[in-house]
Design a protein around this motif. Structure first.
Motif, PDB file in Angstrom:
ATOM      1  N   ASN A   9       0.831  -1.215   0.000  1.00 35.15           N
ATOM      2  CA  ASN A   9       0.000   0.000   0.000  1.00 35.15           C
ATOM      3  C   ASN A   9       0.860   1.258   0.000  1.00 35.15           C
ATOM      4  OD1 ASN A   9      -2.334   1.683   0.312  1.00 35.15           O
ATOM      5  ND2 ASN A   9      -1.821   1.847   2.479  1.00 35.15           N
ATOM      6  N   ASP A  10       0.435   2.248  -0.771  1.00 30.81           N
ATOM      7  CA  ASP A  10       1.146   3.531  -0.842  1.00 30.81           C
ATOM      8  C   ASP A  10       0.865   4.340   0.424  1.00 30.81           C
ATOM      9  OD1 ASP A  10       2.440   5.831  -1.525  1.00 30.81           O
ATOM     10  OD2 ASP A  10       1.036   6.409  -3.105  1.00 30.81           O
ATOM     11  N   ASP A 225      -0.539  -3.452  -5.592  1.00 27.78           N
ATOM     12  CA  ASP A 225       0.730  -3.348  -6.318  1.00 27.78           C
ATOM     13  C   ASP A 225       0.549  -2.393  -7.491  1.00 27.78           C
ATOM     14  OD1 ASP A 225       3.373  -3.856  -6.787  1.00 27.78           O
ATOM     15  OD2 ASP A 225       3.032  -5.721  -7.879  1.00 27.78           O
ATOM     16  N   THR A 226       0.501  -1.112  -7.185  1.00 27.91           N
ATOM     17  CA  THR A 226       0.067  -0.079  -8.132  1.00 27.91           C
ATOM     18  C   THR A 226       1.227   0.492  -8.947  1.00 27.91           C
ATOM     19  OG1 THR A 226       0.154   1.458  -6.257  1.00 27.91           O
ATOM     20  CG2 THR A 226      -1.996   0.558  -6.848  1.00 27.91           C
ATOM     21  N   HIS A 227       1.801  -0.344  -9.812  1.00 27.03           N
ATOM     22  CA  HIS A 227       2.904   0.118 -10.655  1.00 27.03           C
ATOM     23  C   HIS A 227       2.421   1.033 -11.778  1.00 27.03           C
ATOM     24  CE1 HIS A 227       6.175  -2.300  -8.993  1.00 27.03           C
ATOM     25  NE2 HIS A 227       5.314  -3.303  -8.906  1.00 27.03           N
ATOM     26  N   ALA A 228       1.164   0.915 -12.166  1.00 29.39           N
ATOM     27  CA  ALA A 228       0.647   1.703 -13.281  1.00 29.39           C
ATOM     28  C   ALA A 228      -0.747   2.228 -12.950  1.00 29.39           C
ATOM     29  CB  ALA A 228       0.594   0.846 -14.548  1.00 29.39           C
ATOM     30  N   ASN A 229      -1.055   3.430 -13.463  1.00 26.75           N
ATOM     31  CA  ASN A 229      -2.391   4.011 -13.310  1.00 26.75           C
ATOM     32  C   ASN A 229      -2.845   3.986 -11.854  1.00 26.75           C
ATOM     33  OD1 ASN A 229      -4.700   5.222 -14.454  1.00 26.75           O
ATOM     34  ND2 ASN A 229      -5.774   3.253 -14.559  1.00 26.75           N
ATOM     35  N   SER A 263       0.411  -3.496   5.443  1.00 22.32           N
ATOM     36  CA  SER A 263       0.825  -3.984   4.135  1.00 22.32           C
ATOM     37  C   SER A 263       2.301  -4.344   4.202  1.00 22.32           C
ATOM     38  CB  SER A 263       0.583  -2.910   3.072  1.00 22.32           C
ATOM     39  OG  SER A 263       0.696  -3.435   1.772  1.00 22.32           O
ATOM     40  N   GLU A 264       2.777  -5.139   3.235  1.00 23.16           N
ATOM     41  CA  GLU A 264       4.135  -5.672   3.362  1.00 23.16           C
ATOM     42  C   GLU A 264       5.227  -4.624   3.184  1.00 23.16           C
ATOM     43  OE1 GLU A 264       3.051  -7.186  -0.898  1.00 23.16           O
ATOM     44  OE2 GLU A 264       2.021  -6.380   0.861  1.00 23.16           O
ATOM     45  N   PHE A 265       4.939  -3.544   2.474  1.00 16.44           N
ATOM     46  CA  PHE A 265       5.856  -2.407   2.370  1.00 16.44           C
ATOM     47  C   PHE A 265       5.092  -1.232   1.779  1.00 16.44           C
ATOM     48  CE2 PHE A 265       7.282  -5.387  -1.159  1.00 16.44           C
ATOM     49  CZ  PHE A 265       6.507  -4.835  -2.161  1.00 16.44           C
ATOM     50  N   ASP A 278       6.646   2.343  -7.598  1.00 19.01           N
ATOM     51  CA  ASP A 278       7.277   1.031  -7.437  1.00 19.01           C
ATOM     52  C   ASP A 278       7.455   0.703  -5.956  1.00 19.01           C
ATOM     53  OD1 ASP A 278       7.402   0.743 -10.224  1.00 19.01           O
ATOM     54  OD2 ASP A 278       9.260   1.911 -10.300  1.00 19.01           O
ATOM     55  N   HIS A 279       7.945  -0.488  -5.690  1.00 20.32           N
ATOM     56  CA  HIS A 279       8.065  -0.984  -4.318  1.00 20.32           C
ATOM     57  C   HIS A 279       8.979  -0.086  -3.498  1.00 20.32           C
ATOM     58  CE1 HIS A 279       7.274  -5.315  -5.977  1.00 20.32           C
ATOM     59  NE2 HIS A 279       6.297  -4.463  -6.256  1.00 20.32           N
TER      60      HIS A 279
END
Length: 348
Positions: A9-10, A225-229, A263-265, A278-279
């Motif tokens: 999560n961001d 896992d929001t790498h895009a959009n 969340s994990e990171f 990204d992560h």
């Protein structure tokens, strides 16, 4: 109760440092409008989707722990999730709730994971949580097979391994007998909520109302896992979390129920080239319900990034320690080890 946000999560756009001018410079197009976010004071705000969470905050029923993580984070979903669920960077063979179960007791209903998979956090060396799927829950098989399974649950005059198998079968029927009638009554909720977080927490609420001896529940919401959009995806995910969490907390208001959301990171501070992130490293943990409301730990300092990441300032085991001692009433060191950090005072 434990809610896992799978995917990373961001944190920076969940609890937003709107008062720091560097936020907009660093986040670019992903920066949120301060006027739309929910003001928490001290230059911080909640994501606009977290409307009910803001109400919990105003009522003193939401706690925010900033900068949570662990040293040596490698940004792997699988490894980092295992570390969080094991509460260890070294021994990933058991989970922290599983080790709590190992300490004593024998009721198969002491802990329940809602879903078809038993997460690592719920697995101990001797005992594990019960896994309860959404929807009708009955022992498997036609009447003939059921008769055989009932026979397998008879522990009389069996060798040690046979006794273990029989005990497992007996636990299955004990859980089915206790949980089956309750979850059957949630069919209408599940029909409208699907298999999302609202359905999972609706099941938990029904099980709490049923007066089961369960001390710990675990559920999961994926997709982070929001790498895009990222902007619309994250908005929808946080809205789903907010609605389900708010509904549960209002349902159990006044009862000793504490919910932890992790969340994990976190995500990288700077956006990538795909309108996502990204992560990253340091994350944010939310606790709701029977909690010591307010801020815990150190809010993100955008002037002290580490390799483009938010710094980790709180060892995640300090959060677990606060739950073990404040909710489950066991010494944190008995589950987390003698080298664990001092527990945070998180539960009212």
């Amino acid at each position: 109760m434990i809610v896992t946000l799978a995917g990373g999560n961001d944190a920076l756009n969940t609890v937003v440092p709107v008062g720091d001018p560097r936020y907009h410079d660093l986040r670019g197009a992903l920066a949120l409008d301060p006027g739309a976010a929910h003001d928490l004071g001290d230059g911080l705000a909640l994501h606009p989707s977290l409307t009910r969470s803001k109400s919990l905050w105003d009522d003193g029923r939401l706690a925010i722990v900033h900068g949570v993580g662990f040293d040596g984070l490698d940004r792997s979903h699988f490894h980092c999730m295992d570390v969080w669920q094991a509460a260890s960077t070294e021994d990933l063979s058991t989970g922290w709730v599983g080790r709590w179960l190992d300490l004593g007791g024998s009721d198969p209903l002491d802990a329940i994971a809602v879903g078809r998979m038993l997460p690592l956090l719920a697995r101990g060396r001797r005992r594990s949580a019960a896994s309860v799927p959404l929807g009708p829950f009955e022992p498997p098989g036609a009447p003939g097979l059921e008769e055989l399974l009932v026979g397998m649950a008879d522990r009389d005059e069996r060798p040690p391994l046979g006794t273990l198998v029989a005990a497992s079968s007996a636990d299955l029927y004990a859980v089915a007998d206790a949980v089956g009638p309750v979850v059957a009554g949630t069919a209408e909720v599940e029909a409208t909520a699907g298999d999302g977080l609202a359905a999972s927490l609706g099941t938990v609420a029904a099980l709490i109302d049923a007066g089961l001896p369960t001390r710990t529940y675990a559920v999961e919401l994926g997709g982070f896992d929001t790498h895009a959009n990222q902007a619309p995806v994250h908005e929808a995910l946080l809205a789903e979390l907010d609605g389900a969490l708010g509904e549960l907390c209002d349902h159990v208001a006044g009862r000793d129920v504490t919910v932890v959301v992790y969340s994990e990171f976190g995500r990288r501070v700077a956006p990538n080239g795909s309108a996502g992130t990204d992560h990253g490293a340091g994350g944010t943990v939310l606790l709701a319900g029977n909690v010591q409301g307010g801020h815990h730990g150190e809010p993100a300092d955008l002037g002290r990034l580490m390799d483009g990441d938010l710094r980790t300032t709180v060892d995640f085991r300090a959060v677990y320690g606060g739950l073990l001692e404040g909710v489950l009433a066991v010494p944190a060191a008995d589950v987390l080890g003698q080298d664990a950090p001092a527990p945070l005072d998180l539960v009212s």
